[in-house]
Each structure stands twice: as structure tokens, then as C-alpha cells.
Design a protein around this motif. Structure first.
Motif, PDB file in Angstrom:
ATOM      1  N   GLY A   1       0.815  -1.213   0.000  1.00 40.24           N
ATOM      2  CA  GLY A   1       0.000   0.000   0.000  1.00 40.24           C
ATOM      3  C   GLY A   1       0.845   1.258   0.000  1.00 40.24           C
ATOM      4  N   LEU A   2       1.924   1.252   0.768  1.00 43.38           N
ATOM      5  CA  LEU A   2       2.829   2.400   0.804  1.00 43.38           C
ATOM      6  C   LEU A   2       3.441   2.651  -0.565  1.00 43.38           C
ATOM      7  CD1 LEU A   2       4.354   4.516   2.575  1.00 43.38           C
ATOM      8  CD2 LEU A   2       6.113   2.763   2.852  1.00 43.38           C
ATOM      9  N   LEU A   3       3.889   1.600  -1.228  1.00 35.29           N
ATOM     10  CA  LEU A   3       4.510   1.756  -2.539  1.00 35.29           C
ATOM     11  C   LEU A   3       3.507   2.127  -3.616  1.00 35.29           C
ATOM     12  CD1 LEU A   3       7.165  -1.099  -2.468  1.00 35.29           C
ATOM     13  CD2 LEU A   3       7.501   1.351  -2.129  1.00 35.29           C
ATOM     14  N   VAL A   4       2.284   1.603  -3.530  1.00 35.11           N
ATOM     15  CA  VAL A   4       1.251   1.936  -4.519  1.00 35.11           C
ATOM     16  C   VAL A   4       0.904   3.422  -4.454  1.00 35.11           C
ATOM     17  CG1 VAL A   4      -1.216   1.607  -5.017  1.00 35.11           C
ATOM     18  CG2 VAL A   4       0.278  -0.362  -4.776  1.00 35.11           C
ATOM     19  N   ILE A   5       0.941   4.000  -3.275  1.00 38.57           N
ATOM     20  CA  ILE A   5       0.670   5.430  -3.125  1.00 38.57           C
ATOM     21  C   ILE A   5       1.948   6.252  -3.296  1.00 38.57           C
ATOM     22  CG2 ILE A   5      -0.120   7.211  -1.527  1.00 38.57           C
ATOM     23  CD1 ILE A   5      -1.901   5.019  -0.266  1.00 38.57           C
ATOM     24  N   GLY A   6       3.041   5.810  -2.703  1.00 35.12           N
ATOM     25  CA  GLY A   6       4.260   6.604  -2.648  1.00 35.12           C
ATOM     26  C   GLY A   6       5.027   6.715  -3.948  1.00 35.12           C
ATOM     27  N   ILE A   7       5.118   5.634  -4.723  1.00 40.48           N
ATOM     28  CA  ILE A   7       5.907   5.674  -5.959  1.00 40.48           C
ATOM     29  C   ILE A   7       5.280   6.615  -6.997  1.00 40.48           C
ATOM     30  CG2 ILE A   7       6.753   4.288  -7.901  1.00 40.48           C
ATOM     31  CD1 ILE A   7       8.365   3.954  -5.314  1.00 40.48           C
ATOM     32  N   PRO A   8       3.961   6.559  -7.260  1.00 46.13           N
ATOM     33  CA  PRO A   8       3.399   7.548  -8.198  1.00 46.13           C
ATOM     34  C   PRO A   8       3.540   8.992  -7.692  1.00 46.13           C
ATOM     35  CG  PRO A   8       1.894   5.721  -7.949  1.00 46.13           C
ATOM     36  CD  PRO A   8       2.958   5.537  -6.926  1.00 46.13           C
ATOM     37  N   LEU A   9       3.402   9.191  -6.382  1.00 48.19           N
ATOM     38  CA  LEU A   9       3.581  10.526  -5.818  1.00 48.19           C
ATOM     39  C   LEU A   9       5.025  10.992  -6.028  1.00 48.19           C
ATOM     40  CD1 LEU A   9       2.289  12.804  -4.084  1.00 48.19           C
ATOM     41  CD2 LEU A   9       3.132  11.581  -2.085  1.00 48.19           C
ATOM     42  N   PHE A  10       5.970  10.111  -5.783  1.00 47.07           N
ATOM     43  CA  PHE A  10       7.381  10.429  -5.991  1.00 47.07           C
ATOM     44  C   PHE A  10       7.667  10.707  -7.465  1.00 47.07           C
ATOM     45  CE2 PHE A  10      11.829   8.970  -6.594  1.00 47.07           C
ATOM     46  CZ  PHE A  10      12.456   9.890  -5.767  1.00 47.07           C
ATOM     47  N   TRP A  11       7.105   9.903  -8.345  1.00 44.88           N
ATOM     48  CA  TRP A  11       7.316  10.076  -9.787  1.00 44.88           C
ATOM     49  C   TRP A  11       6.737  11.400 -10.264  1.00 44.88           C
ATOM     50  CZ3 TRP A  11      10.256   7.394 -13.029  1.00 44.88           C
ATOM     51  CH2 TRP A  11      10.102   7.611 -14.388  1.00 44.88           C
ATOM     52  N   TRP A  12       5.587  11.761  -9.734  1.00 45.87           N
ATOM     53  CA  TRP A  12       4.912  13.001 -10.116  1.00 45.87           C
ATOM     54  C   TRP A  12       5.705  14.223  -9.636  1.00 45.87           C
ATOM     55  CZ3 TRP A  12       0.290  15.668  -7.575  1.00 45.87           C
ATOM     56  CH2 TRP A  12      -0.298  16.571  -8.453  1.00 45.87           C
ATOM     57  N   ALA A  13       6.504  14.065  -8.586  1.00 47.08           N
ATOM     58  CA  ALA A  13       7.279  15.172  -8.028  1.00 47.08           C
ATOM     59  C   ALA A  13       8.466  15.554  -8.909  1.00 47.08           C
ATOM     60  CB  ALA A  13       7.780  14.815  -6.634  1.00 47.08           C
ATOM     61  N   GLY A  14       8.836  14.757  -9.873  1.00 47.46           N
ATOM     62  CA  GLY A  14       9.917  15.077 -10.791  1.00 47.46           C
ATOM     63  C   GLY A  14      11.306  14.936 -10.207  1.00 47.46           C
ATOM     64  N   PRO A  15      11.659  13.756  -9.678  1.00 52.00           N
ATOM     65  CA  PRO A  15      12.991  13.616  -9.088  1.00 52.00           C
ATOM     66  C   PRO A  15      14.113  13.667 -10.124  1.00 52.00           C
ATOM     67  CG  PRO A  15      11.919  11.491  -9.179  1.00 52.00           C
ATOM     68  CD  PRO A  15      10.896  12.512  -9.604  1.00 52.00           C
ATOM     69  N   PHE A  16      13.834  13.256 -11.350  1.00 53.29           N
ATOM     70  CA  PHE A  16      14.883  13.249 -12.366  1.00 53.29           C
ATOM     71  C   PHE A  16      15.245  14.667 -12.781  1.00 53.29           C
ATOM     72  CE2 PHE A  16      12.845   9.062 -12.939  1.00 53.29           C
ATOM     73  CZ  PHE A  16      13.925   8.298 -12.556  1.00 53.29           C
ATOM     74  N   PHE A  17      14.240  15.529 -12.913  1.00 51.52           N
ATOM     75  CA  PHE A  17      14.504  16.925 -13.225  1.00 51.52           C
ATOM     76  C   PHE A  17      15.345  17.561 -12.127  1.00 51.52           C
ATOM     77  CE2 PHE A  17      13.361  21.391 -12.621  1.00 51.52           C
ATOM     78  CZ  PHE A  17      13.808  21.904 -13.824  1.00 51.52           C
ATOM     79  N   THR A  18      14.997  17.292 -10.877  1.00 56.94           N
ATOM     80  CA  THR A  18      15.743  17.847  -9.745  1.00 56.94           C
ATOM     81  C   THR A  18      17.166  17.305  -9.723  1.00 56.94           C
ATOM     82  OG1 THR A  18      13.688  18.023  -8.498  1.00 56.94           O
ATOM     83  CG2 THR A  18      15.726  18.121  -7.249  1.00 56.94           C
ATOM     84  N   PHE A  19      17.331  16.019  -9.964  1.00 57.17           N
ATOM     85  CA  PHE A  19      18.653  15.401  -9.977  1.00 57.17           C
ATOM     86  C   PHE A  19      19.536  16.004 -11.065  1.00 57.17           C
ATOM     87  CE2 PHE A  19      21.465  12.011 -11.582  1.00 57.17           C
ATOM     88  CZ  PHE A  19      22.250  11.833 -10.461  1.00 57.17           C
ATOM     89  N   PHE A  20      19.005  16.142 -12.284  1.00 58.56           N
ATOM     90  CA  PHE A  20      19.808  16.689 -13.363  1.00 58.56           C
ATOM     91  C   PHE A  20      20.046  18.185 -13.187  1.00 58.56           C
ATOM     92  CE2 PHE A  20      18.384  12.784 -15.588  1.00 58.56           C
ATOM     93  CZ  PHE A  20      19.644  12.233 -15.742  1.00 58.56           C
ATOM     94  N   TRP A  21      19.103  18.899 -12.561  1.00 62.33           N
ATOM     95  CA  TRP A  21      19.344  20.300 -12.241  1.00 62.33           C
ATOM     96  C   TRP A  21      20.502  20.405 -11.251  1.00 62.33           C
ATOM     97  CZ3 TRP A  21      19.461  22.881  -7.636  1.00 62.33           C
ATOM     98  CH2 TRP A  21      19.594  24.266  -7.719  1.00 62.33           C
ATOM     99  N   LEU A  22      20.506  19.524 -10.262  1.00 65.17           N
ATOM    100  CA  LEU A  22      21.571  19.526  -9.256  1.00 65.17           C
ATOM    101  C   LEU A  22      22.926  19.249  -9.903  1.00 65.17           C
ATOM    102  CD1 LEU A  22      22.381  19.675  -6.272  1.00 65.17           C
ATOM    103  CD2 LEU A  22      21.879  17.241  -6.115  1.00 65.17           C
ATOM    104  N   ILE A  23      22.987  18.303 -10.813  1.00 62.70           N
ATOM    105  CA  ILE A  23      24.237  18.002 -11.517  1.00 62.70           C
ATOM    106  C   ILE A  23      24.689  19.201 -12.349  1.00 62.70           C
ATOM    107  CG2 ILE A  23      25.254  16.617 -13.370  1.00 62.70           C
ATOM    108  CD1 ILE A  23      23.656  14.248 -12.329  1.00 62.70           C
ATOM    109  N   GLY A  24      23.771  19.795 -13.094  1.00 64.44           N
ATOM    110  CA  GLY A  24      24.129  20.931 -13.944  1.00 64.44           C
ATOM    111  C   GLY A  24      24.543  22.158 -13.155  1.00 64.44           C
ATOM    112  N   ALA A  25      23.763  22.506 -12.147  1.00 60.92           N
ATOM    113  CA  ALA A  25      24.067  23.699 -11.358  1.00 60.92           C
ATOM    114  C   ALA A  25      25.383  23.550 -10.606  1.00 60.92           C
ATOM    115  CB  ALA A  25      22.926  23.985 -10.383  1.00 60.92           C
ATOM    116  N   SER A  26      25.595  22.396 -10.001  1.00 66.07           N
ATOM    117  CA  SER A  26      26.851  22.209  -9.262  1.00 66.07           C
ATOM    118  C   SER A  26      28.041  22.141 -10.214  1.00 66.07           C
ATOM    119  CB  SER A  26      26.777  20.972  -8.371  1.00 66.07           C
ATOM    120  OG  SER A  26      26.538  19.822  -9.133  1.00 66.07           O
ATOM    121  N   SER A  27      27.878  21.554 -11.377  1.00 63.62           N
ATOM    122  CA  SER A  27      28.978  21.492 -12.348  1.00 63.62           C
ATOM    123  C   SER A  27      29.368  22.885 -12.814  1.00 63.62           C
ATOM    124  CB  SER A  27      28.593  20.652 -13.564  1.00 63.62           C
ATOM    125  OG  SER A  27      28.353  19.336 -13.191  1.00 63.62           O
TER     126      SER A  27
END
Length: 164
Positions: free
Chosen positions: A113-139
Motif C-alpha cells: 500500500g505504501l509503494l502503490v501510493i508513494g511511488i506515483p507521488l514520488f514520480w509526479w514530483a519530478g525527481p529526475f529533473f531535480t537530480f539533473f538540475w543539481l548536476i548541472g548547477a553544481s557542475s
């Protein structure tokens, strides 16, 4: 109490290993040593030396940008808190199966139940955009600083120490 002891041990080891290489802010932000490199060889030489010399400071830059990225993306922060908090709550408060009416709820059901709710919520939050922004900005920040800051006098002696 055990968690607090573990956290203090982790912080002590982090201080001894990573933060021991921190340079002073006056040295890191020395605007009098900022100049444009003469050519690409000089730029690469500066980057090579400064990334090693200021590695602790650059780690703090990346950590600060990561905290900034989390604080400006509230949905990502909430989804991470939901997932991590859910795992902690399930482990702490529901180690055994619970009878609910005629249904038995196990840890496996709670995790599902936690994963059924949490994974789509996490995916919708855009972690990949944040991760690549962090790589670009820090670089950009780190390479720009390392390229523009002239190495100090101690850099001339660094090659002598390596050859000995």
C-alpha cells in the motif's frame, strides 16, 4: 537513544574524513586571485588542482544546492518524507500481522500500500529533473570557480611533494 548515538558517530566520521579538507571562506572566496586563464591548458590545470584542493568546499556547495532543490520542490520533499516515514512507521508500529475484522493485514500488505501510493507521488514530483538540475548547477558553479581561481603559491610545491 541508540539512533542518536549512531547519528553522532556518523557526524564525527564525516567531520574526520570529508570536512577535514575544508578551506577557509576567505581562501575559497578570494576575489583577488580571480583571473581569466590564458588558454585551455591553464584552465585544465587550474581545474585539476582546485578540484582537489577545494574538494571539501565543493562538497558543501553540492549539499547546499541539494537542500535548496528539496526546499523549492515541496512535492518531492513531501513524497520522500511519506516514503521514508512510512517505512519507519511500518517497521516500528506494525512488526506483526494484525487482524482487522476477518482480514489479516501483514507487513507485506502495508508495504504494498505504501509503494502503490508513494511511488506515483514520488514520480509526479519530478525527481529526475531535480537530480539533473543539481548536476548541472553544481557542475557550472564548481567548474567556473575552479577555472577562474588562480592556484595559490602552495600549488607550485604540490608537484615537488608528489615526486618525492
Amino acid at each position: 537513544m541508540d539512533l542518536i548515538l549512531k547519528a553522532t558517530d556518523v557526524l564525527k566520521s564525516l567531520k574526520e574524513t570529508r570536512l577535514s579538507g575544508l578551506r577557509s571562506p576567505s581562501e575559497f572566496f578570494d576575489y583577488q586571485r580571480i583571473s581569466r586563464p590564458a588558454d585551455s591548458n591553464a584552465a585544465f590545470s587550474r581545474i585539476s588542482y582546485n578540484t582537489r584542493y577545494f574538494s571539501g568546499n565543493y562538497g558543501l556547495v553540492v549539499a547546499a544546492l541539494g537542500v535548496y532543490a528539496l526546499l523549492t520542490n515541496w512535492l518531492l520533499l513531501v513524497s520522500l518524507a511519506f516514503l521514508v516515514g512510512g517505512f519507519i512507521a511500518i517497521n516500528r508500529f506494525a512488526p506483526d500481522a494484525t487482524q482487522f475484522g476477518e482480514h489479516t493485514i501483514t507487513q507485506k500488505h502495508l508495504y504494498t500500500g505504501l509503494l502503490v501510493i508513494g511511488i506515483p507521488l514520488f514520480w509526479w514530483a519530478g525527481p529526475f529533473f531535480t537530480f539533473f538540475w543539481l548536476i548541472g548547477a553544481s557542475s557550472i558553479l564548481i567548474l567556473g570557480h575552479a577555472c577562474m581561481l588562480e592556484p595559490g603559491v602552495e600549488s607550485d610545491y604540490a608537484t615537488i611533494q608528489e615526486n618525492v
